[in-house]
Write a protein that holds these residues in place. Sequence first.
Motif, PDB file in Angstrom:
ATOM      1  N   SER A 284       0.851  -1.191   0.000  1.00 19.44           N
ATOM      2  CA  SER A 284       0.000   0.000   0.000  1.00 19.44           C
ATOM      3  C   SER A 284       0.885   1.239   0.000  1.00 19.44           C
ATOM      4  O   SER A 284       1.919   1.273   0.679  1.00 19.44           O
ATOM      5  CB  SER A 284      -0.905   0.022   1.234  1.00 19.44           C
ATOM      6  N   LYS A 294       0.458  -4.696   4.662  1.00 19.88           N
ATOM      7  CA  LYS A 294      -0.563  -4.370   5.660  1.00 19.88           C
ATOM      8  C   LYS A 294      -0.214  -4.896   7.046  1.00 19.88           C
ATOM      9  O   LYS A 294      -0.844  -4.510   8.035  1.00 19.88           O
ATOM     10  CB  LYS A 294      -1.920  -4.911   5.204  1.00 19.88           C
ATOM     11  N   TYR A 299       2.060   0.862   7.864  1.00 21.66           N
ATOM     12  CA  TYR A 299       0.699   0.823   7.320  1.00 21.66           C
ATOM     13  C   TYR A 299      -0.319   1.153   8.414  1.00 21.66           C
ATOM     14  O   TYR A 299      -1.241   1.952   8.207  1.00 21.66           O
ATOM     15  CB  TYR A 299       0.403  -0.560   6.727  1.00 21.66           C
ATOM     16  N   GLN A 303      -2.981   4.307   8.547  1.00 18.72           N
ATOM     17  CA  GLN A 303      -4.422   4.079   8.655  1.00 18.72           C
ATOM     18  C   GLN A 303      -5.019   4.781   9.871  1.00 18.72           C
ATOM     19  O   GLN A 303      -6.191   5.181   9.860  1.00 18.72           O
ATOM     20  CB  GLN A 303      -4.710   2.579   8.728  1.00 18.72           C
TER      21      GLN A 303
END
Length: 454
Positions: A284, A294, A299, A303
């Motif tokens: 990502s 992830k 990550y 988020q």
Amino acid sequence: MMVSLIQKYNVPGPRYTSYPTVPYWNESLFNLDTWKKSVQETFKVSNNTEGISLYINLPFCESLCTFCGCNKRITKRHEVETPYIKALLKEWQLYCDLFNQKPIIKEIHLGGGTPTFFSSENLELLINGIFDLATKANRHEFSFEGHPNNTTKEHLQILYNLGFRRVSFGVQDYSLAVQKAIHRIQPYQNVAKVSFWAKEIGYTSIGHDLVFGLPFQDVTGIKDTILKTKALLPDRISFYSYAHVPWIKGNGQRGFHDEDLPQDDKKRAIYEEGKKLLVEIGYSEIGMDHFALKTDSMYEAFQTNKLHRNFMGYTASKTDLMIGLGVSSISDSWTSFAQNEKSLEAYYAKLKLNELPVFRGHHLTEKDIKIRKHILNLMCHFETSWNQKTMQFDELDDVLEHLKEMEFDGLISKEMNTLYVTEKGKAFVRNICMAFDLKLLEKEPTTQLFSMTI
């Protein structure tokens, strides 16, 4: 359309590891005593809440990589290690003398130069010396940069035993033609070996540093590099734009001709192809030029809006106080910046006088801090807001006026008092930040200061 936008917006601009950027520091108003007080004040607040961070610059390299923009000292004489370790620990002692209690260290990053130039025994002496005067935070994150050609299994094991769980290896590109041009020959087998060692030992975050825009690079070559990266599946990847700044670094970045570098749309095509393949593999995009699986803390930080950016680059956690140890290192107390002497000789000379080896800095104004927050929001979260009075400043209307053309080009969108970077605009986030950079808007540079933005 994208090609024309790249040609339009590919201008010199900062990478925004700080605001104000170093060329715009007000050095004439910087005062060492004020710097010390800012360190003490921030320490009192942050030490028992988030802890502090250490960036330790280990500047020695055995050979010169011609793509590198770091402050380094080229030598094969390893007797330089011991006096430098002693100097680092003396500088650390001088900072600890300012504190009202034992520091709690949340982050350590060993950068360079080449940290693995140093023997594992000397790195152990350094870290143990640091913790003679400090304690580890419960959820600490210690990381180091390793050269695939000289990182030993002993390096990895000893640093792991000391609490390090993240390592990044400089890969750059697997093409032999590119490696020859940048004077950095390292076979895939070397990268694979150290990556497998790190996994075997138990490192939870292994990173590979890749660079696009290098001499003789093309789309076919970057495909090969990404496919080789896929076979090793590091937890996070930095995919940096090569910063061609030969006017700053002299002959070190003149090991090839300018016409050997991919320009504008060709350079961006290399990045876009690499990004597409990385996403297909399962990475990502995080912030600018970074990718993570992830399962990686980077990550999670992205988020949960906890991603931070400072002189160490992107970090998965934030501390308001970051002490930079070593030649040319930059420290950050949130309200002030301070940079150490750039030459080893000057660095050693000040420490011999029991002085902090600082030679310049900047004390942030209230407006500086507001702009800094906006730029951090854009670089880390791709959005920023001025709903709160603490995020408003007199020149905001002028900034929004500068952004109108970017809005027309589809790089940003606005909703009430919030600005969002669009998917198309992520490639131009440095340009978007430049619209908030009041120092840059007030006084455009008359000489070359920054690398190209794209």
